[in-house]
Each structure stands twice: as C-alpha cells, then as structure tokens.
Write a protein that holds these residues in place. Structure first.
Motif, mmCIF file in Angstrom:
data_model
loop_
_atom_site.group_PDB
_atom_site.id
_atom_site.type_symbol
_atom_site.label_atom_id
_atom_site.label_comp_id
_atom_site.label_asym_id
_atom_site.label_seq_id
_atom_site.Cartn_x
_atom_site.Cartn_y
_atom_site.Cartn_z
ATOM 1 N N GLY A 74 -39.592 23.697 3.957
ATOM 2 C CA GLY A 74 -39.188 22.310 3.749
ATOM 3 C C GLY A 74 -37.703 22.097 3.978
ATOM 4 N N ALA A 75 -36.897 23.063 3.520
ATOM 5 C CA ALA A 75 -35.444 22.947 3.711
ATOM 6 C C ALA A 75 -35.080 23.059 5.188
ATOM 7 C CB ALA A 75 -34.738 24.041 2.907
ATOM 8 N N LEU A 76 -35.711 23.993 5.894
ATOM 9 C CA LEU A 76 -35.406 24.198 7.305
ATOM 10 C C LEU A 76 -35.669 22.941 8.124
ATOM 11 C CD1 LEU A 76 -34.700 25.961 9.756
ATOM 12 C CD2 LEU A 76 -37.078 26.752 9.770
ATOM 13 N N ARG A 77 -36.763 22.270 7.840
ATOM 14 C CA ARG A 77 -37.103 21.062 8.609
ATOM 15 C C ARG A 77 -36.025 19.993 8.460
ATOM 16 N NH1 ARG A 77 -41.644 18.571 11.085
ATOM 17 N NH2 ARG A 77 -42.670 20.590 10.942
ATOM 18 N N LEU A 78 -35.566 19.776 7.232
ATOM 19 C CA LEU A 78 -34.527 18.759 7.017
ATOM 20 C C LEU A 78 -33.181 19.206 7.571
ATOM 21 C CD1 LEU A 78 -34.586 15.929 5.596
ATOM 22 C CD2 LEU A 78 -36.664 17.274 5.405
ATOM 23 N N VAL A 79 -32.874 20.491 7.467
ATOM 24 C CA VAL A 79 -31.609 21.002 8.013
ATOM 25 C C VAL A 79 -31.560 20.776 9.517
ATOM 26 C CG1 VAL A 79 -30.291 23.099 8.489
ATOM 27 C CG2 VAL A 79 -31.179 22.695 6.189
ATOM 28 N N VAL A 80 -32.632 21.148 10.217
ATOM 29 C CA VAL A 80 -32.664 21.001 11.676
ATOM 30 C C VAL A 80 -32.689 19.526 12.066
ATOM 31 C CG1 VAL A 80 -34.058 21.413 13.744
ATOM 32 C CG2 VAL A 80 -33.739 23.242 12.075
ATOM 33 N N LEU A 81 -33.530 18.740 11.406
ATOM 34 C CA LEU A 81 -33.685 17.329 11.778
ATOM 35 C C LEU A 81 -32.386 16.551 11.570
ATOM 36 C CD1 LEU A 81 -36.745 15.099 11.072
ATOM 37 C CD2 LEU A 81 -34.485 14.237 10.529
ATOM 38 N N LEU A 82 -31.790 16.683 10.403
ATOM 39 C CA LEU A 82 -30.577 15.914 10.109
ATOM 40 C C LEU A 82 -29.387 16.396 10.937
ATOM 41 C CD1 LEU A 82 -30.932 15.582 6.227
ATOM 42 C CD2 LEU A 82 -31.378 13.840 7.965
ATOM 43 N N HIS A 83 -29.314 17.714 11.163
ATOM 44 C CA HIS A 83 -28.223 18.232 11.984
ATOM 45 C C HIS A 83 -28.369 17.771 13.429
ATOM 46 C CE1 HIS A 83 -24.961 20.873 13.118
ATOM 47 N NE2 HIS A 83 -25.718 21.508 14.006
ATOM 48 N N ALA A 84 -29.605 17.775 13.957
ATOM 49 C CA ALA A 84 -29.839 17.311 15.322
ATOM 50 C C ALA A 84 -29.512 15.828 15.461
ATOM 51 C CB ALA A 84 -31.293 17.570 15.722
ATOM 52 N N ASP A 85 -29.860 15.038 14.452
ATOM 53 C CA ASP A 85 -29.548 13.610 14.497
ATOM 54 C C ASP A 85 -28.034 13.385 14.491
ATOM 55 O OD1 ASP A 85 -30.508 10.736 14.249
ATOM 56 O OD2 ASP A 85 -29.252 10.897 12.451
ATOM 57 N N GLU A 86 -27.319 14.177 13.707
ATOM 58 C CA GLU A 86 -25.856 14.072 13.677
ATOM 59 C C GLU A 86 -25.245 14.407 15.035
ATOM 60 O OE1 GLU A 86 -23.538 13.168 11.499
ATOM 61 O OE2 GLU A 86 -25.011 12.531 10.003
ATOM 62 N N LEU A 87 -25.876 15.313 15.759
ATOM 63 C CA LEU A 87 -25.361 15.712 17.068
ATOM 64 C C LEU A 87 -25.744 14.732 18.169
ATOM 65 C CD1 LEU A 87 -26.006 19.576 16.940
ATOM 66 C CD2 LEU A 87 -23.838 18.370 16.600
ATOM 67 N N GLY A 88 -26.583 13.730 17.858
ATOM 68 C CA GLY A 88 -26.920 12.704 18.835
ATOM 69 C C GLY A 88 -28.246 12.896 19.544
ATOM 70 N N PHE A 89 -29.096 13.832 19.112
ATOM 71 C CA PHE A 89 -30.428 13.980 19.705
ATOM 72 C C PHE A 89 -31.295 12.790 19.296
ATOM 73 C CE2 PHE A 89 -28.772 18.255 19.721
ATOM 74 C CZ PHE A 89 -29.293 18.836 20.861
ATOM 75 N N ASP A 90 -32.151 12.309 20.229
ATOM 76 C CA ASP A 90 -32.998 11.165 19.900
ATOM 77 C C ASP A 90 -34.315 11.619 19.289
ATOM 78 O OD1 ASP A 90 -34.795 11.887 21.987
ATOM 79 O OD2 ASP A 90 -33.646 10.722 23.440
ATOM 80 N N ALA A 91 -35.172 10.642 18.932
ATOM 81 C CA ALA A 91 -36.416 10.937 18.211
ATOM 82 C C ALA A 91 -37.367 11.807 19.028
ATOM 83 C CB ALA A 91 -37.110 9.629 17.821
ATOM 84 N N ILE A 92 -37.440 11.556 20.340
ATOM 85 C CA ILE A 92 -38.351 12.351 21.176
ATOM 86 C C ILE A 92 -37.874 13.791 21.276
ATOM 87 C CG2 ILE A 92 -39.274 12.616 23.515
ATOM 88 C CD1 ILE A 92 -39.252 9.598 23.795
ATOM 89 N N GLN A 93 -36.568 13.996 21.458
ATOM 90 C CA GLN A 93 -36.027 15.353 21.519
ATOM 91 C C GLN A 93 -36.251 16.104 20.214
ATOM 92 O OE1 GLN A 93 -32.016 14.150 22.612
ATOM 93 N NE2 GLN A 93 -32.279 14.932 24.703
ATOM 94 N N ILE A 94 -36.087 15.414 19.095
ATOM 95 C CA ILE A 94 -36.312 16.056 17.801
ATOM 96 C C ILE A 94 -37.794 16.380 17.613
ATOM 97 C CG2 ILE A 94 -36.171 15.734 15.293
ATOM 98 C CD1 ILE A 94 -33.690 14.014 15.768
ATOM 99 N N ALA A 95 -38.660 15.472 18.053
ATOM 100 C CA ALA A 95 -40.100 15.743 17.967
ATOM 101 C C ALA A 95 -40.475 16.958 18.798
ATOM 102 C CB ALA A 95 -40.889 14.511 18.429
ATOM 103 N N ILE A 96 -39.875 17.103 19.968
ATOM 104 C CA ILE A 96 -40.136 18.262 20.823
ATOM 105 C C ILE A 96 -39.706 19.552 20.124
ATOM 106 C CG2 ILE A 96 -39.446 19.412 22.965
ATOM 107 C CD1 ILE A 96 -39.348 16.629 24.266
ATOM 108 N N MET A 97 -38.590 19.489 19.378
ATOM 109 C CA MET A 97 -38.116 20.683 18.663
ATOM 110 C C MET A 97 -39.170 21.225 17.702
ATOM 111 S SD MET A 97 -34.190 19.691 17.702
ATOM 112 C CE MET A 97 -32.969 19.284 18.962
ATOM 113 N N PHE A 98 -40.006 20.334 17.174
ATOM 114 C CA PHE A 98 -41.024 20.762 16.221
ATOM 115 C C PHE A 98 -42.402 20.902 16.859
ATOM 116 C CE2 PHE A 98 -37.751 18.761 13.597
ATOM 117 C CZ PHE A 98 -37.559 19.736 12.628
ATOM 118 N N SER A 99 -42.499 20.671 18.163
ATOM 119 C CA SER A 99 -43.801 20.695 18.819
ATOM 120 C C SER A 99 -44.413 22.096 18.843
ATOM 121 C CB SER A 99 -43.693 20.148 20.245
ATOM 122 O OG SER A 99 -42.798 20.938 21.027
#
Length: 519
Positions: A54-79
């Motif tokens: 649970g912690a890893l998912r939020l760490v990666v998601l929030l950090h990626a959003d801070e770096l400017g990745f969009d929703a599709i790119q973040i979804a791909i990271m978890f695909s």
C-alpha cells in the motif's frame, strides 16, 4: 473412504439423487488441521507485506505526479503489476500445491525486496525527470513498469499464501469458523494496506522518495527469518505428487468458475475509479496535499477492511442452525445492491462539482466522502462473501490451485480497471471530473451480479439427519449412470432421496464390488 469416493446406487424405482460422501472417515474424525502457528506467522507476514504494498503504490503514484507524469503514464506503470497477478495466481497455485506455501511466502518477500531496491535507483539512472526530455520519461516509465511487475508477482504469491492457510488450519466441516477466519485475515489485511497508504504518502512528502523505499525494505525483511523458524515447510504441499497439466490448472468445478467470473467484474468495478483516478482527482481536482490524499485513501481502505471483518456478524446462524455462513444467492443480491451506489454518487458529484461548487469544493467533498463510504460498506460485504465461498468451494488437497485460478480472475479485473480507469479519466476529467469512471463501475457490478446468480452453491443440510463426518452433495443421475465401484473399508450409513421425494436409508459395507444395490 477417500474424498473422491461416492455412494453409487441403482434403485428399482428408477432414477435417484446420488449422495456423495465427502471426506468421510469411519472413525468419525476428519483430517487433522495444520498447527495454528502457521496462520499467525502467515497473517503477520501477509500484513507486513500489504503495508509495504500500500505504501509503495502511493509513493510511486504521488512521486510520479510531482514529476509531471500524466494519468495514462501512471496507469501504465501499474499495468505489469496487474498482469503479473494474472499469471502468478494461475501458476502460483500450482507452485503452492507442488512446493508448499512456505516457498510461496519466501518468494514473495524476496521479490518485494528486489522491486523496492530497483525502484530506489530511478533517480540515479535517469536523473531529474521533472526537467528531462520525453525520451527519458518513456524510459523511466518502462523501467518502473518492469520492476513493478516483480511487486505484482510478490503480492499475489503472498495473497495466495494468506488466503490458503485458513483452510489448512481449520477442521473439516467448521464452515462458520472458516468464514470468520477468512474475513478476519482479509479485513486485517485491508486495514494494514490503508495504514501503508497513509504512511507512504507521509514518507514521500517528508523524507523523500528514496528513503521511503529504504524504510519499506526494512519493514518486509524482518519477516523472512520469522517464517523460516516458525512455519511448516510442507504446509499446503500435496501429499501425493501428481503431474500438473493444463487440464488440471483450468478444469474447475462450476461454482469455482462462476465465482471467478463474478470476481473479475467485482474488482474491476472498484479499481476503475480507485487506483489511479481517485488520488489524482483529490490532488489535482480538489487541490489536496499529498498527505491529505494519503489520509483519505488510508481512511477508505481501513474503513473497508474493518467493515469486511465486521460482516461476519450478519450471519449469526447458518442453514444448520449452528454455523454462520452466507449462501451462494448472497453474491448476486449484494452485487446488485452495490451497483446503484457509484451511479448515484457519480451523478451527484457531477452536479456539485460542475454546478454547485464555485471553488470551495465543500459540497463535492461531502458527496464523495458519503458515497464512497457507503460503497465501502456494501463492497466489503461482497468481498467477504466471495472470499469465504471460494475457500469453501475449494478442494482441500488443491486449495492453492483453486484459489490461484480464482485470484487470476481478480487480477485480470484489476488490470482492466486500472488501465481503463487511467484512459477514461485522462480524457473526461476536464469536463466530468471523477463521475465517468464512477458511472462505468455500475454496469461492472451488474455483470458481477448476473454471473453470481448462476452459482449453485453447497446443498447445506439434507432432509433427514446424516451421520457425523458426512457432508451431502446431491446430483441427479439416471439408472445407467449409477453403476460404479467404491473403494475403502468400513460401514457407512447414507440417505437416498428418490426423484419423487421419498427417502430411504441403508447401511453398506464398502468393498470393491460394483454397487448396484436395491434399497
């Protein structure tokens, strides 16, 4: 008499309903369960892993959003995380039966450590992604996606271990206790995942991305030596080595197949809005800080987990008057009830977010919190019923294979939900906010209910008393189909119900002769 033997009878009156004697022992005792310490060490490891997951998912998601990745790119990271679950659950069940659950647990811990360690190196390998070129972002997305696959494999190995163990430490026939045990371990797991989500959001906002991942490595590594000391090494391993082929992997009973299909739509309905769209909407749509996003996600998961554990109180008395457990018909009923919630919530959220609120988002927040809390309550009952029924339907000698097949469907539903949710949210958020992904969840739940209505379920309690140690399962057979052989020793009493509703009882001494006996 073995678990696969049956009483085969041919009566002068014509067709009968066959009663299969399942796991009957002449001495009146069932197979001895595994020591309860296996459940404790599995539950602790499962919860520790879920905390890091649970912690890893939020760490990666929030950090990626801070770096400017969009929703599709973040979804791909978890695909690949979800794709890994499809294959891991399928073949992990085979591995659990062949090598035992100790092996699957240790593999899970090892792979999670590998994933966390690899993700710590993203900044060192690709540099500052906030100001980097698009090519660097693509490469970083591929790298993160690949190692998230390791975490997906690890998660489903651990889930398989955690969900299989209650069956192995529970006595035969103790269905009420099994239901409570499955709900307890599942509810505790969800509460721990919620805590992990909160801690992950807090960590990434305070100590940063790299040190957050290092902290998670320390948490999960503690439980490897504990499992090595206290867990039975052959837990869940098949007593008789059998060659596993494709037919044994995919050939399941009607109820396992039906419940697996319903599970696909059930969890797809949640992850289409929960995993990617919701945290991004809270952060960018409502303008919340990362800590508050993590707090909301954690609160939802913790409430959901506690409600799931509490759901056992709804089943105080079962069909036998003693044990409490849900019926197969509960699957469809609760899914249909749940389907109305995201539809109504999405509609009200659209009205408040686009029309009523002019910047404060107060009305939208109230609608979202109340709607998702209600959804969590009803969905928790759905999930608890599913989790109990699949364990109950599973063959005890192949429980990890049956559960692996079932959670393969779960992972496939999550995969579809994550990818579809990311794409739909990316193209609809500006005009509709979170509403469209909530609306799509409603037909997913309807499909789950329709499929669940085809469950046959266990036939609980024959019309006349059956000897202790016998569970009855009826099947309509013609006279031609009733010829067979029985293996085993000892006398058994069984009850035969004719098609016309009359009943007879008989004592039969099991041998190797054909059982063409008139009553």
């Amino acid at each position: 008499m073995s678990i696969t033997d049956s009483m085969l009878w041919c009566c002068p009156g014509g067709p009968v309903k066959l009663i299969t004697l399942i796991d009957y022992h002449p001495e009146g005792k069932g197979k001895e369960p595994a020591p309860i310490r296996n459940l404790y060490i599995t539950a602790m490891s499962y919860n520790a892993f879920t905390f890091t997951d649970g912690a890893l998912r939020l760490v990666v998601l929030l950090h990626a959003d801070e770096l400017g990745f969009d929703a599709i790119q973040i979804a791909i990271m978890f695909s690949l995380y979800e794709v890994a679950g499809v294959f891991t659950n399928l073949f992990g069940g085979v591995a659990g039966s062949k090598f035992g659950l100790f092996c699957t647990l240790m593999t899970s811990i090892f792979l999670q450590i590998v994933c966390l360690g690899a993700l710590m190196g993203v900044g060192s390998i690709f540099g500052d992604l906030e100001d980097s070129s698009n090519d660097a972002r693509v490469q970083a997305t591929v790298y993160i996606t690949a190692f998230q696959c390791f975490s997906g494999v690890a998660k489903d190995f651990m889930k398989l271990t955690g969900k299989s163990t209650p069956k192995l430490v529970t006595k035969e026939g103790a269905e009420g206790r099994l239901f409570r045990m499955v709900a307890w371990i599942t509810g505790m797991k969800n509460a721990t995942k919620g805590l992990g989500s909160l801690i992950g959001a807090v960590l990434v906002g305070t100590i940063g991305y790299v040190w957050s991942l290092f902290f998670l490595i320390c948490v999960i590594a503690i439980f490897a030596p504990l499992a090595m000391i206290f867990m039975d090494k052959d837990l869940g391993r098949q007593a008789v080595k059998k060659k596993v082929n494709w037919s044994s992997v995919f050939k399941k009973g009607h109820d396992v197949n039906t419940l697996s299909a319903a599970r696909f739509w059930l969890f797809g309905s949640r992850d289409i809005w929960f995993e990617i769209a919701l945290p991004l909407f809270l952060k960018n749509g409502f303008g919340w800080a990362s800590t508050y996003v993590g707090l909301f996600m954690a609160g939802y998961i913790i409430i959901y987990g506690n409600l799931q554990a509490f759901s056992t109180n709804m089943y105080k008395t079962g069909a036998d008057g003693v044990l409490g457990r849900p019926k197969a018909s509960s699957v469809a009923r609760w899914a249909f009830g749940c389907a109305t919630i995201p539809a109504v919530t999405g509609t009200l959220l659209y009205i408040t977010y686009e029309v009523v609120d002019t910047g404060s988002n107060v009305a939208s927040t109230v609608v979202l919190v109340l709607g998702l809390t209600l959804f969590a309550a009803v969905f928790a009952v759905n999930s608890a019923i599913h989790s109990y029924l699949i364990v109950s339907y599973s063959d005890k000698d192949k429980v990890s294979m049956d559960l692996g097949f079932y959670y393969m469907s779960n992972a496939l539903g999550r995969l579809v939900g994550v990818l579809l949710g990311g794409v739909v949210y990316q193209y609809t958020v500006d005009e509709f906010g979170l509403s469209v992904v909530l609306w799509i969840a409603a037909p997913f739940l309807m499909f789950a209910g329709v499929i669940g209505s085809f469950l046959k379920g266990a036939r609980l309690g024959p019309k006349l008393p059956v000897p202790k140690g016998i569970q009855a399962e009826e099947e309509d057979l013609t006279e031609k189909e009733l010829l067979g052989e029985s293996k085993g020793n000892g006398d058994d009493v069984c009850q035969i119900e004719l098609i016309d509703g009359s009943t007879s009882s008989a004592v039969h001494s099991f041998g190797n002769e054909p059982m063409n006996k008139g009553l």
